[in-house]
Design a protein around this motif. Structure first.
Motif, PDB file in Angstrom:
ATOM      1  N   ASP A  53      -0.246   5.811 -11.113  1.00 14.51           N
ATOM      2  CA  ASP A  53       1.077   5.180 -11.207  1.00 14.51           C
ATOM      3  C   ASP A  53       1.900   5.409  -9.938  1.00 14.51           C
ATOM      4  O   ASP A  53       2.578   4.501  -9.453  1.00 14.51           O
ATOM      5  CB  ASP A  53       1.843   5.715 -12.424  1.00 14.51           C
ATOM      6  CG  ASP A  53       1.263   5.262 -13.741  1.00 14.51           C
ATOM      7  OD1 ASP A  53       0.380   4.379 -13.745  1.00 14.51           O
ATOM      8  OD2 ASP A  53       1.673   5.804 -14.790  1.00 14.51           O
ATOM      9  N   THR A  54       1.835   6.617  -9.412  1.00  9.85           N
ATOM     10  CA  THR A  54       2.577   6.947  -8.196  1.00  9.85           C
ATOM     11  C   THR A  54       2.058   6.137  -7.011  1.00  9.85           C
ATOM     12  O   THR A  54       2.848   5.607  -6.224  1.00  9.85           O
ATOM     13  CB  THR A  54       2.479   8.459  -7.908  1.00  9.85           C
ATOM     14  OG1 THR A  54       3.057   9.164  -9.021  1.00  9.85           O
ATOM     15  CG2 THR A  54       3.208   8.835  -6.623  1.00  9.85           C
ATOM     16  N   ALA A  55       0.750   6.015  -6.903  1.00 11.88           N
ATOM     17  CA  ALA A  55       0.162   5.235  -5.805  1.00 11.88           C
ATOM     18  C   ALA A  55       0.610   3.782  -5.869  1.00 11.88           C
ATOM     19  O   ALA A  55       0.974   3.187  -4.843  1.00 11.88           O
ATOM     20  CB  ALA A  55      -1.366   5.325  -5.858  1.00 11.88           C
ATOM     21  N   ILE A  56       0.622   3.210  -7.056  1.00 16.83           N
ATOM     22  CA  ILE A  56       1.015   1.807  -7.209  1.00 16.83           C
ATOM     23  C   ILE A  56       2.510   1.649  -6.921  1.00 16.83           C
ATOM     24  O   ILE A  56       2.933   0.719  -6.246  1.00 16.83           O
ATOM     25  CB  ILE A  56       0.651   1.278  -8.614  1.00 16.83           C
ATOM     26  CG1 ILE A  56      -0.851   1.438  -8.872  1.00 16.83           C
ATOM     27  CG2 ILE A  56       1.102  -0.167  -8.782  1.00 16.83           C
ATOM     28  CD1 ILE A  56      -1.758   0.956  -7.776  1.00 16.83           C
ATOM     29  N   ARG A  57       3.306   2.561  -7.396  1.00 17.96           N
ATOM     30  CA  ARG A  57       4.757   2.517  -7.165  1.00 17.96           C
ATOM     31  C   ARG A  57       5.081   2.509  -5.680  1.00 17.96           C
ATOM     32  O   ARG A  57       5.979   1.818  -5.214  1.00 17.96           O
ATOM     33  CB  ARG A  57       5.409   3.725  -7.846  1.00 17.96           C
ATOM     34  CG  ARG A  57       6.836   4.040  -7.439  1.00 17.96           C
ATOM     35  CD  ARG A  57       7.793   3.040  -8.064  1.00 17.96           C
ATOM     36  NE  ARG A  57       9.175   3.394  -7.933  1.00 17.96           N
ATOM     37  CZ  ARG A  57       9.928   3.187  -6.841  1.00 17.96           C
ATOM     38  NH1 ARG A  57       9.393   2.694  -5.751  1.00 17.96           N
ATOM     39  NH2 ARG A  57      11.197   3.489  -6.830  1.00 17.96           N
ATOM     40  N   HIS A  58       4.313   3.271  -4.917  1.00 21.08           N
ATOM     41  CA  HIS A  58       4.644   3.440  -3.511  1.00 21.08           C
ATOM     42  C   HIS A  58       3.887   2.500  -2.577  1.00 21.08           C
ATOM     43  O   HIS A  58       3.883   2.710  -1.367  1.00 21.08           O
ATOM     44  CB  HIS A  58       4.495   4.904  -3.111  1.00 21.08           C
ATOM     45  CG  HIS A  58       5.539   5.741  -3.791  1.00 21.08           C
ATOM     46  ND1 HIS A  58       6.881   5.590  -3.536  1.00 21.08           N
ATOM     47  CD2 HIS A  58       5.444   6.677  -4.753  1.00 21.08           C
ATOM     48  CE1 HIS A  58       7.563   6.422  -4.307  1.00 21.08           C
ATOM     49  NE2 HIS A  58       6.723   7.089  -5.052  1.00 21.08           N
ATOM     50  N   LEU A  59       3.345   1.431  -3.125  1.00 21.75           N
ATOM     51  CA  LEU A  59       2.874   0.354  -2.258  1.00 21.75           C
ATOM     52  C   LEU A  59       4.042  -0.177  -1.439  1.00 21.75           C
ATOM     53  O   LEU A  59       3.855  -0.778  -0.386  1.00 21.75           O
ATOM     54  CB  LEU A  59       2.254  -0.780  -3.084  1.00 21.75           C
ATOM     55  CG  LEU A  59       0.890  -0.492  -3.695  1.00 21.75           C
ATOM     56  CD1 LEU A  59       0.513  -1.585  -4.683  1.00 21.75           C
ATOM     57  CD2 LEU A  59      -0.162  -0.341  -2.608  1.00 21.75           C
ATOM     58  N   GLU A  60       5.254   0.094  -1.923  1.00 20.46           N
ATOM     59  CA  GLU A  60       6.468  -0.346  -1.228  1.00 20.46           C
ATOM     60  C   GLU A  60       6.517   0.142   0.218  1.00 20.46           C
ATOM     61  O   GLU A  60       7.196  -0.454   1.053  1.00 20.46           O
ATOM     62  CB  GLU A  60       7.713   0.118  -1.975  1.00 20.46           C
ATOM     63  CG  GLU A  60       7.879   1.610  -1.995  1.00 20.46           C
ATOM     64  CD  GLU A  60       8.941   2.101  -2.966  1.00 20.46           C
ATOM     65  OE1 GLU A  60       9.554   3.135  -2.667  1.00 20.46           O
ATOM     66  OE2 GLU A  60       9.164   1.465  -4.004  1.00 20.46           O
ATOM     67  N   TYR A  61       5.799   1.225   0.535  1.00 15.74           N
ATOM     68  CA  TYR A  61       5.782   1.734   1.903  1.00 15.74           C
ATOM     69  C   TYR A  61       5.165   0.729   2.876  1.00 15.74           C
ATOM     70  O   TYR A  61       5.381   0.822   4.075  1.00 15.74           O
ATOM     71  CB  TYR A  61       5.001   3.036   1.997  1.00 15.74           C
ATOM     72  CG  TYR A  61       5.601   4.202   1.246  1.00 15.74           C
ATOM     73  CD1 TYR A  61       6.954   4.274   0.933  1.00 15.74           C
ATOM     74  CD2 TYR A  61       4.799   5.257   0.848  1.00 15.74           C
ATOM     75  CE1 TYR A  61       7.488   5.363   0.256  1.00 15.74           C
ATOM     76  CE2 TYR A  61       5.321   6.354   0.173  1.00 15.74           C
ATOM     77  CZ  TYR A  61       6.663   6.404  -0.112  1.00 15.74           C
ATOM     78  OH  TYR A  61       7.176   7.474  -0.782  1.00 15.74           O
ATOM     79  N   PHE A  62       4.381  -0.207   2.355  1.00 14.47           N
ATOM     80  CA  PHE A  62       3.653  -1.161   3.184  1.00 14.47           C
ATOM     81  C   PHE A  62       4.233  -2.572   3.107  1.00 14.47           C
ATOM     82  O   PHE A  62       3.610  -3.515   3.567  1.00 14.47           O
ATOM     83  CB  PHE A  62       2.178  -1.182   2.776  1.00 14.47           C
ATOM     84  CG  PHE A  62       1.536   0.172   2.871  1.00 14.47           C
ATOM     85  CD1 PHE A  62       1.120   0.669   4.098  1.00 14.47           C
ATOM     86  CD2 PHE A  62       1.397   0.966   1.748  1.00 14.47           C
ATOM     87  CE1 PHE A  62       0.548   1.926   4.199  1.00 14.47           C
ATOM     88  CE2 PHE A  62       0.820   2.225   1.838  1.00 14.47           C
ATOM     89  CZ  PHE A  62       0.403   2.710   3.063  1.00 14.47           C
ATOM     90  N   ILE A  63       5.409  -2.699   2.511  1.00 14.26           N
ATOM     91  CA  ILE A  63       5.988  -4.022   2.296  1.00 14.26           C
ATOM     92  C   ILE A  63       7.297  -4.149   3.057  1.00 14.26           C
ATOM     93  O   ILE A  63       8.179  -3.302   2.939  1.00 14.26           O
ATOM     94  CB  ILE A  63       6.249  -4.268   0.786  1.00 14.26           C
ATOM     95  CG1 ILE A  63       4.950  -4.160   0.003  1.00 14.26           C
ATOM     96  CG2 ILE A  63       6.921  -5.619   0.571  1.00 14.26           C
ATOM     97  CD1 ILE A  63       5.137  -4.189  -1.502  1.00 14.26           C
ATOM     98  N   GLU A  64       7.410  -5.222   3.819  1.00 16.87           N
ATOM     99  CA  GLU A  64       8.698  -5.535   4.441  1.00 16.87           C
ATOM    100  C   GLU A  64       9.533  -6.205   3.361  1.00 16.87           C
ATOM    101  O   GLU A  64       9.129  -7.223   2.801  1.00 16.87           O
ATOM    102  CB  GLU A  64       8.527  -6.475   5.619  1.00 16.87           C
ATOM    103  CG  GLU A  64       9.838  -6.756   6.319  1.00 16.87           C
ATOM    104  CD  GLU A  64       9.656  -7.607   7.560  1.00 16.87           C
ATOM    105  OE1 GLU A  64      10.400  -8.596   7.689  1.00 16.87           O
ATOM    106  OE2 GLU A  64       8.769  -7.303   8.370  1.00 16.87           O
ATOM    107  N   PRO A  65      10.669  -5.643   3.023  1.00 16.32           N
ATOM    108  CA  PRO A  65      11.441  -6.198   1.909  1.00 16.32           C
ATOM    109  C   PRO A  65      12.014  -7.582   2.184  1.00 16.32           C
ATOM    110  O   PRO A  65      12.360  -7.910   3.314  1.00 16.32           O
ATOM    111  CB  PRO A  65      12.570  -5.183   1.706  1.00 16.32           C
ATOM    112  CG  PRO A  65      12.631  -4.385   2.947  1.00 16.32           C
ATOM    113  CD  PRO A  65      11.302  -4.483   3.625  1.00 16.32           C
TER     114      PRO A  65
END
Length: 159
Positions: free
Chosen positions: A39-51
């Motif tokens: 769950d933590t890994a999926i949540r932090h895919l945000e590190y690789f996304i330009e908002p």
């Protein structure tokens, strides 16, 4: 593709975590730990996304000299002078990405994982806009945004 420059090591880790989550011969504590790490890994895919950024959120940022929100990774907006009305939003909810990954076979290929995680998307929106959105089941998050009159700036069109 919303997920930018996702390293192969991240895909490999998600693949390994899926193996562990689906593993039958483990204790309850191991199972809970593996699920939490997944769950933590999926949540932090945000590190690789330009908002992405809503028009209204960027107006707030401009009025408060906060700059281009597409370049702003997560930090607590309430802590910024003038940022209290901004909201960091998983446009495609994490729970939807998680659910899609768990539906894959116990050991999915890297391509299958990438196909799912490529749906992840982040957006800076206003707190008022956030209140309009359902929390899950946004198969087409862009349609949900349109239906709620949340206009996003075009990609790479700010400043």
């Amino acid at each position: 593709m919303p997920v930018r420059e996702l390293p192969s090591s991240v895909i490999l880790e998600i693949q390994n975590l899926l193996k562990l989550v689906n593993q039958k011969d483990q204790t309850e504590s191991e199972m809970l730990w593996h699920k939490k790490m997944f769950d933590t890994a999926i949540r932090h895919l945000e590190y690789f996304i330009e908002p992405r950024v809503s028009v209204n959120a960027q107006k707030i940022a401009d009025a408060n000299n906060l700059g281009d929100l597409t370049k702003q990774r997560y930090r607590t907006p309430k802590a910024w002078v003038g940022g209290g009305d901004l909201y960091w939003e998983h446009a495609k909810p994490v729970v939807d990405i998680r659910r899609a990954l768990l539906k894959l076979k116990p050991v999915p290929t890297a391509e299958e994982i990438l196909r799912v995680v490529s749906q992840a998307e982040i957006a800076w929106i206003t707190r008022d806009e956030e209140k309009l959105l359902p929390k899950t089941d946004r198969a087409d998050w862009q349609a949900v945004y349109r239906a709620n009159s949340i206009e996003l700036l075009p990609i790479a069109k700010i400043n």
